[in-house]
Enzyme design. Structure first.
Site, PDB file in Angstrom:
ATOM      1  N   LEU A  93       0.835  -1.205   0.000  1.00  0.00           N
ATOM      2  CA  LEU A  93       0.000   0.000   0.000  1.00  0.00           C
ATOM      3  C   LEU A  93       0.869   1.255   0.000  1.00  0.00           C
ATOM      4  O   LEU A  93       1.938   1.294   0.622  1.00  0.00           O
ATOM      5  CB  LEU A  93      -0.909  -0.008   1.231  1.00  0.00           C
ATOM      6  N   HIS A 109       1.149 -11.383   9.175  1.00  0.00           N
ATOM      7  CA  HIS A 109       2.329 -11.780   8.399  1.00  0.00           C
ATOM      8  C   HIS A 109       2.850 -13.091   8.968  1.00  0.00           C
ATOM      9  O   HIS A 109       2.959 -13.238  10.188  1.00  0.00           O
ATOM     10  CB  HIS A 109       3.402 -10.684   8.474  1.00  0.00           C
TER      11      HIS A 109
HETATM   12  C1  GAR Z   1      -1.405 -16.019   5.196  1.00  0.00           C
HETATM   13  O1  GAR Z   1      -0.481 -16.998   5.581  1.00  0.00           O
HETATM   14  C2  GAR Z   1      -0.869 -14.638   5.520  1.00  0.00           C
HETATM   15  O2  GAR Z   1      -0.097 -14.613   6.681  1.00  0.00           O
HETATM   16  C3  GAR Z   1      -0.024 -14.349   4.322  1.00  0.00           C
HETATM   17  O3  GAR Z   1      -0.750 -14.858   3.236  1.00  0.00           O
HETATM   18  C4  GAR Z   1      -1.541 -15.950   3.682  1.00  0.00           C
HETATM   19  C5  GAR Z   1      -2.966 -15.702   3.252  1.00  0.00           C
HETATM   20  O4  GAR Z   1      -3.784 -16.812   3.531  1.00  0.00           O
HETATM   21  N1  GAR Z   1       0.206 -12.941   4.196  1.00  0.00           N
HETATM   22  C6  GAR Z   1       1.361 -12.398   3.824  1.00  0.00           C
HETATM   23  O5  GAR Z   1       2.323 -13.065   3.497  1.00  0.00           O
HETATM   24  C7  GAR Z   1       1.379 -10.887   3.821  1.00  0.00           C
HETATM   25  N2  GAR Z   1       2.709 -10.382   3.837  1.00  0.00           N
HETATM   26  P1  GAR Z   1      -5.364 -16.654   3.499  1.00  0.00           P
HETATM   27  O6  GAR Z   1      -5.719 -15.979   2.180  1.00  0.00           O
HETATM   28  O7  GAR Z   1      -5.878 -18.062   3.548  1.00  0.00           O
HETATM   29  O8  GAR Z   1      -5.782 -15.832   4.683  1.00  0.00           O
END
Ligand code: GAR
Length: 208
Positions: A93, A109
């Site tokens: 963002l 995260h």
């Molecule tokens: C999750 O593991 C979240 O922590 C990660 O993406 C995945 C989404 O899973 N986010 C990041 O890496 C952000 N930097 P989801 O769509 O099943 O919630």
């Protein structure tokens, strides 16, 4: 009644966990909308089945990040958000977006921040020989994967772990801590002191 707007890019399992907790725990809040930057995000179907408003702001249709974020801010703003929840929202963002919704944006995260910002956190933790890994929920600042930490969950890295096994172990914890953090923000029980977030009621901000 507070308005929660959840931003997703894909599967949306954290979004699901928050929608379920909001309903089952009777928060003084509602998930007003789920917004995706990808038209094919699987999580959109879950929201639609639940009768939650959905919107797509497809980042591929915008000339640059500023233009995308301006439209994203307009769409999100229409739902008068008190809390904006980034749930696997894989776009960086702009400072303009973050400052418009200052201290109202949360992110999860999959690492113990400040370690392993960015992508491939699970693989990097395994390759570094970490014995512990985990997840962090934090307030969003313009700097990627930084910002005051609200809650962290810790899991072991086990011998023989792969990206898949470690990420599954961490994801289960994300589903615990993210709804909790959002509830705390809805309840207004968090205080920030020199960049450190404290739960004023003394609830633990660590899940082991
Ligand atoms: C999750 O593991 C979240 O922590 C990660 O993406 C995945 C989404 O899973 N986010 C990041 O890496 C952000 N930097 P989801 O769509 O099943 O919630």
């Amino acid at each position: 009644m507070k308005n929660i707007v959840i931003l997703i890019s894909g599967r949306g399992s954290n979004m699901e966990a928050i929608v379920r907790a909001c309903a089952s725990e009777g928060w003084d809040a509602r998930v007003a909308a789920v917004v995706s930057n990808r038209p094919d995000a699987p999580g959109l179907a879950f929201a639609q089945e639940r009768g939650i408003a959905t919107a797509v702001v497809d980042h591929t249709l915008f000339a640059d990040r500023d233009a995308f974020d301006a439209e994203l801010a307009r769409v999100v703003g229409e739902f008068s958000p008190d809390v904006i929840v980034l749930a696997g929202f894989m776009r960086i963002l702009t400072p303009a977006f973050v400052s418009r919704f200052e201290r109202r944006i949360l992110n999860v995260h999959p690492s113990l921040l400040p370690a392993f910002t960015g992508l491939h956190t699970h693989r990097r933790a395994i390759e570094a020989g970490c014995k512990l890994a985990g997840a962090t929920v934090h307030f969003v600042t313009p700097e990627l994967d930084h910002g005051p930490i609200i809650i962290q969950a810790v899991v072991p890295v086990l011998p023989g772990d792969t990206e898949a096994t470690l990420s599954a172990r961490i994801l289960a914890r994300e589903h615990q801590i993210y709804p909790r953090a959002v509830r705390w923000v809805v309840e207004g029980v968090l205080r920030e002191d020199a960049g450190v977030v404290v739960h004023t009621g003394g609830e633990s901000q660590l899940v082991l």
